[in-house]
Design a protein around this motif. Structure first.
Motif, PDB file in Angstrom:
ATOM      1  N   VAL A  60       1.047 -26.825  51.802  1.00 45.71           N
ATOM      2  CA  VAL A  60       1.602 -27.953  51.602  1.00 45.71           C
ATOM      3  C   VAL A  60       2.340 -29.248  52.689  1.00 45.71           C
ATOM      4  N   ILE A  61       1.787 -30.436  52.796  1.00 39.87           N
ATOM      5  CA  ILE A  61       2.315 -31.626  53.206  1.00 39.87           C
ATOM      6  C   ILE A  61       2.308 -32.335  52.560  1.00 39.87           C
ATOM      7  N   ASN A  62       3.264 -33.268  52.198  1.00 38.64           N
ATOM      8  CA  ASN A  62       3.518 -34.340  51.552  1.00 38.64           C
ATOM      9  C   ASN A  62       3.312 -35.261  52.627  1.00 38.64           C
ATOM     10  N   SER A  63       2.438 -36.456  52.150  1.00 41.02           N
ATOM     11  CA  SER A  63       2.080 -37.282  53.201  1.00 41.02           C
ATOM     12  C   SER A  63       3.544 -38.870  52.937  1.00 41.02           C
ATOM     13  N   GLY A  64       4.314 -38.265  51.969  1.00 37.74           N
ATOM     14  CA  GLY A  64       5.460 -39.506  52.225  1.00 37.74           C
ATOM     15  C   GLY A  64       4.899 -41.225  51.625  1.00 37.74           C
ATOM     16  N   CYS A 113      -6.569 -41.387  51.213  1.00 41.10           N
ATOM     17  CA  CYS A 113      -6.204 -42.946  52.012  1.00 41.10           C
ATOM     18  C   CYS A 113      -6.169 -42.289  53.541  1.00 41.10           C
ATOM     19  N   PRO A 114      -6.185 -43.310  54.236  1.00 38.15           N
ATOM     20  CA  PRO A 114      -5.715 -43.049  55.699  1.00 38.15           C
ATOM     21  C   PRO A 114      -5.001 -42.224  56.354  1.00 38.15           C
ATOM     22  N   GLU A 115      -3.784 -42.031  55.344  1.00 36.67           N
ATOM     23  CA  GLU A 115      -2.607 -40.913  55.837  1.00 36.67           C
ATOM     24  C   GLU A 115      -2.930 -39.320  55.240  1.00 36.67           C
ATOM     25  N   LEU A 116      -3.465 -39.291  54.911  1.00 37.40           N
ATOM     26  CA  LEU A 116      -4.196 -37.970  53.690  1.00 37.40           C
ATOM     27  C   LEU A 116      -5.075 -37.037  54.822  1.00 37.40           C
ATOM     28  N   ASP A 117      -6.087 -38.619  55.473  1.00 37.58           N
ATOM     29  CA  ASP A 117      -7.354 -38.102  56.617  1.00 37.58           C
ATOM     30  C   ASP A 117      -6.311 -37.073  57.308  1.00 37.58           C
ATOM     31  N   LEU A 118      -5.343 -38.124  57.901  1.00 33.43           N
ATOM     32  CA  LEU A 118      -5.113 -38.106  59.362  1.00 33.43           C
ATOM     33  C   LEU A 118      -4.356 -36.299  59.274  1.00 33.43           C
ATOM     34  N   LEU A 119      -3.604 -36.493  58.042  1.00 34.43           N
ATOM     35  CA  LEU A 119      -3.246 -35.038  57.846  1.00 34.43           C
ATOM     36  C   LEU A 119      -4.433 -34.189  57.649  1.00 34.43           C
ATOM     37  N   CYS A 171       0.003 -35.392  48.509  1.00 35.25           N
ATOM     38  CA  CYS A 171      -0.321 -34.369  49.352  1.00 35.25           C
ATOM     39  C   CYS A 171      -1.612 -33.853  50.072  1.00 35.25           C
ATOM     40  N   THR A 172      -1.302 -32.927  51.001  1.00 32.71           N
ATOM     41  CA  THR A 172      -2.687 -31.926  51.590  1.00 32.71           C
ATOM     42  C   THR A 172      -2.006 -30.511  50.943  1.00 32.71           C
TER      43      THR A 172
END
Length: 360
Positions: free
Chosen positions: A176-180, A280-286, A309-310
């Protein structure tokens, strides 16, 4: 985003949580202290109203209010809590708090209430007191989860099946990655999605009069969905295809086909991004970065979206390089440092003796 359409969902409880310790105080007030926030609060059980200053207390206030509405008479308590569930990250910290509070309060009063009824009570606390029109998935997973299993839940009947998770046995980790990214739009947009799903149902009833929720709409009905106004068609298409992906994903897990399961994770994210528009762009990037790492089986956003998160299925032998690659690329593109966690499917809410809680 399918639970409030009475659909199929497939969550798992993770090995992060919230601990609440408590005892009766003989008063008509509840005293709260959060070790994480280093904040205290106090509210009267005679008239329970939301707090605008310490919003974390509203989840416990709401649970007490729902007990009162159900004919129970909660007495004064002193409660201390701490946790390690990332907050505002889409990992159901609010549901964990509601469920933990409901279970502890039930124990302190000697009430006998089935766990599924406590799940419903916790959901009502979030819907009616906190004001977020959430479905029941998060509370159900927090209460009913079991170690090494995910939970296949029918959100209409509340029938559920525990499905073994063969991730570790096959050499994969749930990362699990928290985008912040703080989910600033989540409450208003979440409620909007729920309204849009309802509007889609009302329009579909013209051709499908027996439909009462998007749960009743099948893949065979997709041509009818395409005839809806664009936004409603997008929302309905996501729910219908996501329900199908859940069923197919469970078949894949039962057969041990993690590669196929990962493909459904990827498809789910694309649908959440394009049709439900909650990424959102950050989630899509992750997600894209994870999918591009060799050996990763699948990745998607998790939670209500708009940040958070992802979740990805990553080979255990490549965890170190995965973390390094994701952290480097994400920081370069966003100037944000992602938080990366490895979680396992774990037991949901349970009662502990105070001595055990202190050692946790």
């Amino acid at each position: 985003h399918t639970d409030y359409s009475e659909g199929f969902v497939f969550p798992m409880a993770i090995d992060a949580g919230i601990i609440i310790c408590g005892a009766p105080n003989g008063e008509k007030h509840v005293n709260l202290y959060s070790l994480d926030f280093e904040e205290s609060d106090r509210f009267s059980l005679e008239e329970i109203i939301p707090s605008t200053e310490r919003k974390w207390t509203n989840y416990i206030r709401g649970v007490c209010q729902e007990f009162k509405k159900g004919g129970f008479r909660p007495q004064g308590m002193d409660l201390i809590l701490e946790g390690n569930v990332p907050q505002g990250a889409g990992l159901s910290s609010s549901a964990a708090l509601e469920v933990a509070a409901a279970l502890l309060i039930t124990k302190l009063h000697g009430w006998t209430i089935p766990r599924v009824e406590l799940v419903k009570l916790a959901q009502r606390a979030e819907n009616e007191f906190v004001g977020v029109a959430s479905g029941i998935m998060d509370q159900f997973a927090s209460m009913m989860g079991q170690k090494d299993h995910a939970l296949f839940l029918d959100c209409r009947s509340l029938d559920y099946e525990l499905i073994p998770t063969p991730f570790e046995q096959q050499g994969y980790a749930v990362v699990v990655i928290n985008s912040g990214v703080q989910r600033g739009l989540v409450e208003s947009e979440y409620n909007a999605r729920r309204r849009e799903c309802g509007e889609a149902v009302e329009r579909l009833k013209r051709d499908l009069p027996k439909v009462s929720s998007l749960r009743d709409v099948t893949m065979a009905d997709l041509p009818l969905i395409e005839g809806l106004p664009t936004v409603l068609a997008q929302r309905a298409r996501h729910v219908v295809t996501e329900n199908n992906r859940v069923l197919l994903g469970i078949e894949a897990l039962k057969s041990g086909d993690l590669a196929r399961f990962g493909q459904y994770l990827n498809g789910s994210h694309q649908s959440l991004k394009a049709d439900f528009e909650v990424s959102c762009p950050e989630l899509d990037l992750l997600v894209e970065s994870a999918q591009n790492v060799p050996g990763v089986l699948g990745s998607r956003m998790t939670g209500a979206g708009f940040g958070g998160c992802t979740v990805s299925l990553v080979p255990q032998e490549k965890l170190a390089s995965f973390k390094q690659t994701i952290s480097r690329d994400y920081l370069a593109h966003t100037r944000l440092q992602p938080e990366i966690f490895v979680f396992s499917a774990s037991q949901g809410a349970r009662l502990m003796e105070a001595t055990e809680a202190l050692q946790s």
